[in-house]
Design a protein around this motif. Structure first.
Motif, PDB file in Angstrom:
ATOM      1  N   PRO A 169       0.844  -1.190   0.000  1.00  0.00           N
ATOM      2  CA  PRO A 169       0.000   0.000   0.000  1.00  0.00           C
ATOM      3  C   PRO A 169       0.884   1.247   0.000  1.00  0.00           C
ATOM      4  O   PRO A 169       1.937   1.269   0.641  1.00  0.00           O
ATOM      5  N   VAL A 170       0.461   2.248  -0.739  1.00  0.00           N
ATOM      6  CA  VAL A 170       1.158   3.532  -0.771  1.00  0.00           C
ATOM      7  C   VAL A 170       0.247   4.534  -0.061  1.00  0.00           C
ATOM      8  O   VAL A 170      -0.940   4.617  -0.364  1.00  0.00           O
ATOM      9  N   PHE A 171       0.820   5.264   0.872  1.00  0.00           N
ATOM     10  CA  PHE A 171       0.074   6.268   1.607  1.00  0.00           C
ATOM     11  C   PHE A 171       0.400   7.624   1.002  1.00  0.00           C
ATOM     12  O   PHE A 171       1.559   8.019   0.938  1.00  0.00           O
ATOM     13  N   VAL A 172      -0.642   8.306   0.530  1.00  0.00           N
ATOM     14  CA  VAL A 172      -0.476   9.549  -0.214  1.00  0.00           C
ATOM     15  C   VAL A 172      -1.120  10.689   0.566  1.00  0.00           C
ATOM     16  O   VAL A 172      -2.261  10.569   1.028  1.00  0.00           O
ATOM     17  N   THR A 173      -0.397  11.770   0.702  1.00  0.00           N
ATOM     18  CA  THR A 173      -0.921  12.979   1.304  1.00  0.00           C
ATOM     19  C   THR A 173      -0.324  14.169   0.568  1.00  0.00           C
ATOM     20  O   THR A 173       0.621  14.013  -0.201  1.00  0.00           O
TER      21      THR A 173
ATOM     22  N   HIS B 243       2.689  22.485  -1.065  1.00  0.00           N
ATOM     23  CA  HIS B 243       3.783  22.481  -2.038  1.00  0.00           C
ATOM     24  C   HIS B 243       4.110  21.129  -2.642  1.00  0.00           C
ATOM     25  O   HIS B 243       4.739  21.072  -3.699  1.00  0.00           O
ATOM     26  N   GLN B 244       3.736  20.040  -1.975  1.00  0.00           N
ATOM     27  CA  GLN B 244       4.145  18.735  -2.488  1.00  0.00           C
ATOM     28  C   GLN B 244       3.104  17.666  -2.229  1.00  0.00           C
ATOM     29  O   GLN B 244       2.271  17.787  -1.345  1.00  0.00           O
ATOM     30  N   ILE B 245       3.212  16.609  -3.020  1.00  0.00           N
ATOM     31  CA  ILE B 245       2.452  15.386  -2.815  1.00  0.00           C
ATOM     32  C   ILE B 245       3.473  14.365  -2.328  1.00  0.00           C
ATOM     33  O   ILE B 245       4.516  14.179  -2.958  1.00  0.00           O
ATOM     34  N   LEU B 246       3.196  13.733  -1.219  1.00  0.00           N
ATOM     35  CA  LEU B 246       4.118  12.783  -0.626  1.00  0.00           C
ATOM     36  C   LEU B 246       3.519  11.385  -0.711  1.00  0.00           C
ATOM     37  O   LEU B 246       2.371  11.177  -0.319  1.00  0.00           O
ATOM     38  N   CYS B 247       4.312  10.440  -1.218  1.00  0.00           N
ATOM     39  CA  CYS B 247       3.904   9.041  -1.349  1.00  0.00           C
ATOM     40  C   CYS B 247       4.853   8.199  -0.506  1.00  0.00           C
ATOM     41  O   CYS B 247       6.076   8.274  -0.697  1.00  0.00           O
ATOM     42  N   VAL B 248       4.316   7.376   0.400  1.00  0.00           N
ATOM     43  CA  VAL B 248       5.134   6.638   1.355  1.00  0.00           C
ATOM     44  C   VAL B 248       4.740   5.166   1.367  1.00  0.00           C
ATOM     45  O   VAL B 248       3.555   4.836   1.393  1.00  0.00           O
ATOM     46  N   ILE B 249       5.764   4.291   1.381  1.00  0.00           N
ATOM     47  CA  ILE B 249       5.570   2.859   1.595  1.00  0.00           C
ATOM     48  C   ILE B 249       6.345   2.474   2.849  1.00  0.00           C
ATOM     49  O   ILE B 249       7.524   2.790   2.975  1.00  0.00           O
TER      50      ILE B 249
END
Length: 135
Positions: free
Chosen positions: A44-48, A52-58
């Motif tokens: 799953p990728v957590f997106v917020t 200024h930015q879009i952050l995608c976290v695994i």
């Protein structure tokens, strides 16, 4: 780009490789979208997003999953390989190690989809490369 628009777009999108997306909103102080890729055995990728930015976290592994006597070697390898991982970087959030990518809020949906796919591919490569350091 807000997470509701992103979820709507992704739920109707199919990548050239045939991947589709399932999205789930996570309520909290910050809007977070959990995105899973169908047709790809990834994470799953957590997106917020911020102004200024879009952050995608695994999330990859926890501190407890590292073989203690190999921790320094693992951290050295992470630093040594970090620049070679396209569109992704390592970080630690609390006791969890993550792989993340950041995009401009002006990025179009196709760039975001590319980030989601690439981040998942990179996470699998990282886990394979770091397997000897983990329990």
């Amino acid at each position: 780009m807000n997470t509701r628009d992103l979820a709507s777009y992704l739920s109707h999108h199919r990548t050239p490789e045939g991947y589709t997306f399932e999205c789930q909103h996570i309520d909290g102080e910050v809007q977070v979208l959990q995105v899973e890729m169908n047709g790809f055995e990834g994470f799953p990728v957590f997106v917020t997003s911020t102004a200024h930015q879009i952050l995608c976290v695994i999330y990859l592994w926890t501190e407890a999953e590292i073989i203690p006597e190999l921790r320094k070697d693992m951290l050295d390898m992470m630093l040594d390989t970090s620049i070679a991982i396209p569109l992704s970087s390592y970080a630690r959030v609390g006791d969890r190690y993550v792989l993340f990518g950041a995009l401009s809020v002006a990025s179009d949906f196709d760039r975001l989809v590319e980030e989601l796919v690439t981040l998942n591919e990179n996470a699998l490569d990282v886990l394979f490369a770091m397997d000897d350091f983990l329990r």
